[in-house]
Design a protein around this motif. Structure first.
Motif, short mmCIF file in Angstrom:
data_model
loop_
_atom_site.label_atom_id
_atom_site.label_comp_id
_atom_site.label_asym_id
_atom_site.label_seq_id
_atom_site.Cartn_x
_atom_site.Cartn_y
_atom_site.Cartn_z
N VAL A 76 0.85 -1.22 0.02
CA VAL A 76 -0.09 0.00 -0.15
C VAL A 76 0.98 1.23 0.06
N PHE A 80 3.57 5.43 -2.57
CA PHE A 80 3.95 6.91 -2.06
C PHE A 80 5.58 7.01 -1.91
N MET A 256 -12.07 18.01 -0.68
CA MET A 256 -11.45 17.01 -1.32
C MET A 256 -11.98 16.69 -2.71
N ASN A 260 -9.78 17.06 -6.27
CA ASN A 260 -9.54 15.89 -7.27
C ASN A 260 -10.61 15.78 -8.36
N LEU A 281 -2.18 18.74 -14.29
CA LEU A 281 -1.04 17.78 -13.75
C LEU A 281 -0.53 16.91 -14.89
N VAL A 301 3.11 15.72 -8.60
CA VAL A 301 2.25 14.78 -7.94
C VAL A 301 2.24 14.90 -6.46
N LEU A 308 -3.66 16.59 0.81
CA LEU A 308 -4.69 15.52 1.02
C LEU A 308 -4.06 14.83 2.47
N PHE A 312 -5.87 14.40 6.03
CA PHE A 312 -6.07 13.28 6.70
C PHE A 312 -5.64 13.18 7.78
N ARG A 316 -8.54 12.97 10.58
CA ARG A 316 -8.83 11.82 9.96
C ARG A 316 -10.21 11.13 10.61
N LYS A 329 -16.72 8.95 -3.25
CA LYS A 329 -15.49 9.47 -3.36
C LYS A 329 -15.49 11.01 -3.65
N THR B 109 -4.59 3.27 9.73
CA THR B 109 -4.30 4.41 9.07
C THR B 109 -3.62 4.24 7.84
N ILE B 110 -2.49 3.33 8.12
CA ILE B 110 -2.08 2.99 6.63
C ILE B 110 -2.90 2.44 5.84
N PHE B 111 -3.69 1.76 5.83
CA PHE B 111 -4.69 0.98 4.89
C PHE B 111 -5.62 1.82 4.29
N PHE B 112 -5.86 3.23 4.97
CA PHE B 112 -6.68 4.25 4.62
C PHE B 112 -5.92 5.32 3.74
N LEU B 113 -5.00 5.10 3.66
CA LEU B 113 -4.14 6.11 3.18
C LEU B 113 -4.58 6.45 1.58
N PRO B 114 -4.55 5.09 0.86
CA PRO B 114 -5.03 5.33 -0.65
C PRO B 114 -6.10 6.03 -0.98
N TYR B 115 -7.01 6.05 0.06
CA TYR B 115 -8.34 6.63 -0.27
C TYR B 115 -8.08 8.28 -0.33
N VAL B 116 -7.40 8.71 0.46
CA VAL B 116 -7.37 10.37 0.46
C VAL B 116 -6.10 10.67 -0.60
N THR B 117 -6.37 10.30 -1.84
CA THR B 117 -5.58 10.37 -2.59
C THR B 117 -6.32 11.03 -3.95
N ASN B 118 -5.45 11.92 -4.93
CA ASN B 118 -5.91 12.25 -6.17
C ASN B 118 -5.73 11.13 -7.19
N SER B 119 -6.81 10.31 -7.66
CA SER B 119 -6.59 9.11 -8.69
C SER B 119 -5.79 9.58 -9.62
N ALA B 121 -3.31 11.93 -9.97
CA ALA B 121 -1.89 12.11 -9.51
C ALA B 121 -1.31 10.70 -9.19
N ILE B 122 -2.04 9.87 -8.58
CA ILE B 122 -1.25 8.35 -8.06
C ILE B 122 -1.34 7.71 -9.41
N ASN B 180 -6.65 1.02 -4.93
CA ASN B 180 -7.28 2.31 -4.71
C ASN B 180 -8.77 1.93 -3.97
N PHE B 184 -11.62 1.90 1.14
CA PHE B 184 -13.16 2.11 1.46
C PHE B 184 -13.76 0.63 2.01
#
Lengths: 330, 309, 367
Positions: A76, A80, A256, A260, A281, A301, A308, A312, A316, A329, B109-119, B121-122, B180, B184
């Motif tokens: 995961v 990043f 958000m 996005n 972007l 990026v 974000l 978070f 959170r 989303k 927290t780690i596993f939730f991180l991909p949620y708060v991203t810009n799809s 961008a990632i 991604n 959720f």
């Protein structure tokens, strides 16, 4: 990193084997229990045996679980890490056949360059403007509507609310086709209005807030009435403070969403003056020869991702609360 | 409860929402149906004074379009693969998270991180990870994923560049979409697990039920409403897949050598708009609506049959 | 402040079209509440007592009839212009405000000539808080208070406006048994001190009996009886009132009047010279039985519960409407495993009701 990853995989295989072992252990132990119940003489000795085995099994299971979670967490987090790692490299270092796990020299200049090349400052301001204005207006509308549905009496209330909920079933793309025409007809193309107005009403947020309002006992409203409180004052002094967590959730999700958003801005306002950050972007870092400056792109990026993450980290609780009830989303 | 003579007050509160909804929600619904059933409709021609006959030509036409069929196939494939995959993976992770105490919140927290991203961008980061600089036969940089494959003794693969295949493209998209979609699903399923009464597990333990049986016979049935919810929202989101593909492949929706290879239904709708093919887009949007509606109904039906309490 | 209800009626239109029946929540209620008294509106749920209270508060408008506070006709006035304080069953404290903010809230709504300065508001708030003895808790949030304390805050909030009439909706039903007794006394004390005309709604007859100056018994929107608590118990106007008040409840028998005598089953239990022959219901309070070997009423003993001072005899009789008859007699009485018991009756504890109208038939001797 490659080595690291290999190690991880070996580690991961070990727990798998352990798991197999453990399941056979379990079968044995169960058989033991069976014997124990049938043969009273053997009872005590067997029980001791079983409990020892169970302890071992328990520990092995725990180890397996943690190993699995660590492995998944690495997967995961890897994108990043790779984003930050790449964003700090020079173009030459980035192009190495065997990539470095950490930049030899930290190229913070990539971030400054990214900011300039993609005109991120302007995009950032545009997005912030759209986000703040649309969130503020949307909150006002959502609160007023939810209040009417939760507390006021009028003819056709339930039918209207049902109709509202029914629209949630329809994919937004269906609206986009006509709205594109409407916005054009209104002369809103290449304006912030086009980015803000069509999305001010969110049925889902109205629903969420109404549910929250409904949980506030009706007696509070009656008590306020007896004391001569006007509807607006009651809304402001009692309902909004009590529903604050939900309102914060809505604010964050809405912001958000603006941050996005991609598809709609791309259609109606993809000009220099109004471009949103996500739209700016994708193609900003490809030069005339078609080659992309990847470190710079990754820096951009990262710049887009950091706000974000900050939101978070600090909010959170509200995000997770809002999300767990939404399924959407942004 | 309260006598209210002043109904108009309520309508005052509702007015902003209703006006906006009429313009941007109700009218679009009517108009989309209208446009979809006017043969060969286009906004530009209508403004030019053209009239259209009523019929289903828009539908029959797009169903014959190769682009639409391809988009339908890609979208369906992505759904059918990613939804079960991400649900099962999320379920396993949620069960693991629920069974540990130390570090549980940290992992959450780690596993939730991909949620708060810009799809978008990632998606670009994923593209970077799978990207080859040069050609597959003679590359400068094979990309970090290929680096890993090579270290494990495999040959590098062209994932997303010009010599890539549909299959490799799809693998990349599946990985990205599952990545991604996990947060959720984990959040919902973990929430469900935490609300399950511990007594069921204690009872199962006393009965000597094995871990696996406990999982299949107690955990999954008790979680079935959450699983159904996660699957339904997964399918709805899946059929609307678009921006994650833009993230990885850009607006071309495919490798440079085969643009539009990974286009989706939503992509198809948007492509039609600037071309002023609103009739075609409307028909496609209605088909999308019917698909989503049908999938939701099937899921609810199956969910009801499977939910025993 | 004297409160006058004149032909007060509330009809709720039917909710669904399939069943067009209207609900008459309150039917033609006329009554004058004397100044400074504590009135209990008593009845089972759905009897219209809460609707009456809400009409008094102004939260609901009567369908017809008028309400007067003193000489003022307040029927058309909105709640805030009536000068009423209302305390809700669940207290309805604003959970995000402190006790002080809760009590201040009504004062901050005052407008025009009634507007108070900050100091005046605080003075009034502390005065009200002192009256209900919560002035130590002013900075707490409602969630940090016990049920009884929350109740006091609610009362303080209702009193701070110095209302002309104080309305309490089931004020004690959310409290546990011990607190209920205590708060009951407290309400009585506060009412005595402030001398505000107070009307409270309850379904608990014991509660109504213990603190009211007057009890109004209601059933299905119709007032059954208005009397002093002891009078409602001793002299019920109809079978419903007789059944609703008293623990243990009154025992009801099918009876008949023949030639000036009252019969329960085959047994002649009393002389009722002024009553014409007819079927009747006979209500006997548990304390109306006397164990007497020569008594006219024979019952089968089922069980004897010794309660210290008293003995409760559980018995049965074919004519009884309930499977068991409960009588409370002196503890000196010894029954020693007898299967049958004979009772004589205290005439003033026996009430006779018309079997058709269920109205009381008054006897010469008692009246």
């Amino acid at each position: 990193m490659v080595e690291n990853k290999e190690n991880k995989i070996i580690e991961e295989q070990q727990p798998l084997e352990v798991e197999k072992e453990e399941s056979t252990l379990e079968v044995e132990s169960k058989e033991n229990t069976k014997e124990a119940t049938s043969l009273n003489v053997m009872h005590e000795a067997n029980l001791e045996h079983v409990s020892n085995k169970q302890k071992v099994v328990k520990i092995l299971v725990k180890v397996a679980i943690y190993a699995f979670l660590i492995f998944m967490a690495i997967i995961v987090l890897f994108p990043f890490y790779w984003m930050i790692n790449s964003s700090l490299k020079s173009v030459e270092e980035y192009k190495l056949a065997v990539p470095t796990m950490w930049p030899r020299r930290l190229m913070f200049s990539n971030y400054a360059d990214a900011f300039q090349v993609a005109n991120l400052g302007r995009l950032f301001l545009n997005t912030l403007f759209v986000g703040v204005v649309s969130t503020a207006l949307s909150l006002v509308i959502t609160v007023l509507t939810a209040f009417a549905f939760a507390r006021l009496e009028f003819k056709g209330k339930n039918a209207l609310f049902g109709a509202l909920l029914a629209t949630m079933m329809i994919p937004g793309e269906l609206f986009t086709i006509t709205n594109y025409g409407t916005v054009t007809a209104f002369g809103w193309t290449h304006t912030f209005t086009a980015l803000i107005v069509p999305f001010l009403v969110s049925v889902f947020y109205i629903y969420l807030l109404r549910q929250n309002f409904m949980q506030i006992p009706n007696e509070l409203y009656l008590a306020a009435k007896v004391d001569g409180t006007s509807d607006i004052k009651y809304l402001w002094k009692v309902m909004i403070p009590l529903a604050l967590p939900t309102l914060i959730s809505i604010t964050i999700l809405k912001m958000m969403g603006a941050w996005n958003s991609y598809i709609w801005p791309n259609l109606v306002a993809n000009d220099e003056a109004h471009r949103m950050i996500t739209n700016g972007l994708r193609n900003a870092f490809t030069d005339a020869s078609g080659e992309t400056n990847m470190p710079r792109q990754m820096a951009a990026v990262a710049i887009v991702s950091f706000p974000l993450f900050l939101i978070f980290i600090f909010l959170r609780k509200y995000i997770m609360k809002g999300v767990s009830r939404s399924g959407i989303k942004g | 409860m309260v006598d209210s003579k002043h109904q108009w007050k309520a309508w005052l509160y509702l007015a902003p929402a209703i006006i906006l909804l009429l313009i941007f929600t109700v009218w679009p619904i009517i108009n989309t149906i209208r446009m979809a059933f006017l043969n060969n409709y286009s906004l530009q021609s209508e403004i030019g004074g053209a009239t259209f006959s009523i019929g289903i030509q828009n539908f029959t036409r797009i169903l014959r379009y190769k682009e639409f069929k391809r988009a339908l196939l890609t979208t369906t494939l992505l759904c059918v693969i990613t939804v079960p995959l991400s649900t099962i993976l999320a379920l396993i992770i949620a069960v693991c998270l629920n069974s540990i105490k130390p570090l549980s919140r940290f992992f959450q927290t780690i596993f939730f991180l991909p949620y708060v991203t810009n799809s978008i961008a990632i998606g670009m980061v994923f593209a970077a990870m799978f990207n080859i600089v040069g050609t597959i036969a003679n590359f400068n940089t094979p990309g970090v994923v290929n680096n890993l494959l090579m270290a494990l003794g495999f040959n590098p693969i062209d994932w997303i560049n010009t010599s890539s295949t549909y299959t490799t493209n799809m693998i990349v998209m599946v990985i990205y979409i599952v990545w991604n979609a996990l947060p959720f699903k984990i959040l919902i399923l973990l929430g469900g697990l935490q609300s399950v009464n511990k007594q069921y597990y204690e009872a199962a333990k006393i009965d000597g039920t094995s871990r696996f049986r406990t999982f299949t016979r107690i955990t999954v049935p008790l979680l079935s409403p959450m699983i159904a919810y996660v699957v339904i929202t997964g399918f709805i989101g899946g059929f609307k897949e678009y921006s994650s593909i833009v993230g990885v492949f850009g607006d071309s929706m495919g490798p440079a050598s085969d643009k539009g290879r990974l286009n989706t239904i939503v992509g198809f709708i948007y492509d039609a708009l600037p071309n002023l093919q609103q009739g075609r887009a409307s028909a496609a949007a209605l088909i999308l609506f019917v698909i989503i509606f049908a999938v939701t109904m099937v899921n609810l039906y199956v969910g009801k049959k499977r939910t025993h309490y | 402040m004297e409160v006058r209800l004149q032909n007060l009626t509330k009809i709720f239109p039917s909710r669904n079209k399939k069943n067009p029946e209207e609900v008459v929540a309150v039917n033609d209620f006329t009554f004058t509440i004397p100044d400074g008294k504590l009135i209990g509106l008593l009845g089972p749920s759905g009897c219209g007592k809460s609707t009456t209270l809400y009409m008094l508060s102004g939260l609901q408008k009567p369908t017809s009839g008028r309400i007067f506070f003193g000489d003022d006709d307040v029927t058309e006035l909105t709640p805030e212009n009536r000068g009423v304080g209302l305390v809700f069953q669940n207290y309805a404290l604003y959970p995000h405000m402190t006790v002080k903010q809760n009590i201040l809230f009504p004062l901050q709504n005052l407008k025009g000539a009634d507007k108070l300065s900050k100091e005046e508001m605080l003075d009034r708030a502390y005065e009200a808080a002192k009256l209900v003895q919560i002035d130590e808790l002013m900075d707490r949030k409602p969630s940090e208070l016990s049920g009884g304390q929350q109740q006091r805050v609610a009362i303080a909030r209702a009193l701070v406006k110095m209302p002309r009439v104080l309305l309490l909706d089931e004020p004690l039903s959310n409290l546990d048994a011990r607190l209920r007794l205590q708060t009951r006394e407290e309400i009585k004390r506060i009412q005595k001190e402030t001398k505000i005309t107070t009307i409270f709604v309850t379904h608990d007859q014991e509660e109504a009996m213990s603190i009211s100056d007057l009890i109004v018994v209601m059933k299905l929107g119709v007032v059954q009886q208005i009397d002093k608590p002891q009078d409602v118990y001793d002299n019920p106007k109809n079978l419903f009132v007789a059944k609703f008040l008293g623990t243990p409840p009154i025992n009801v028998f099918d009876g008949e009047v023949k030639n000036g005598s009252l019969f329960i089953g085959e047994e002649k239990v009393m002389n009722v010279s002024n009553v014409p022959d007819k079927k009747v219901f006979v209500g006997i309070r548990p304390e109306g039985f006397i164990v007497d070997p020569k008594g006219p009423l024979t019952c089968k003993v089922q069980n004897i519960e010794v309660m210290g001072r008293d003995v409760s005899i559980v018995s049965s009789n074919a004519a009884s409407q309930n499977p068991i008859i409960r009588s409370i007699v002196d503890a000196d009485v010894k029954l020693d495993g007898a299967e049958e018991v004979k009772f004589s009756l205290k005439p003033h504890k026996v009430f006779i009701f018309d079997a058709e109208t269920e109205e009381r038939i008054y006897l010469d001797e008692v009246k």
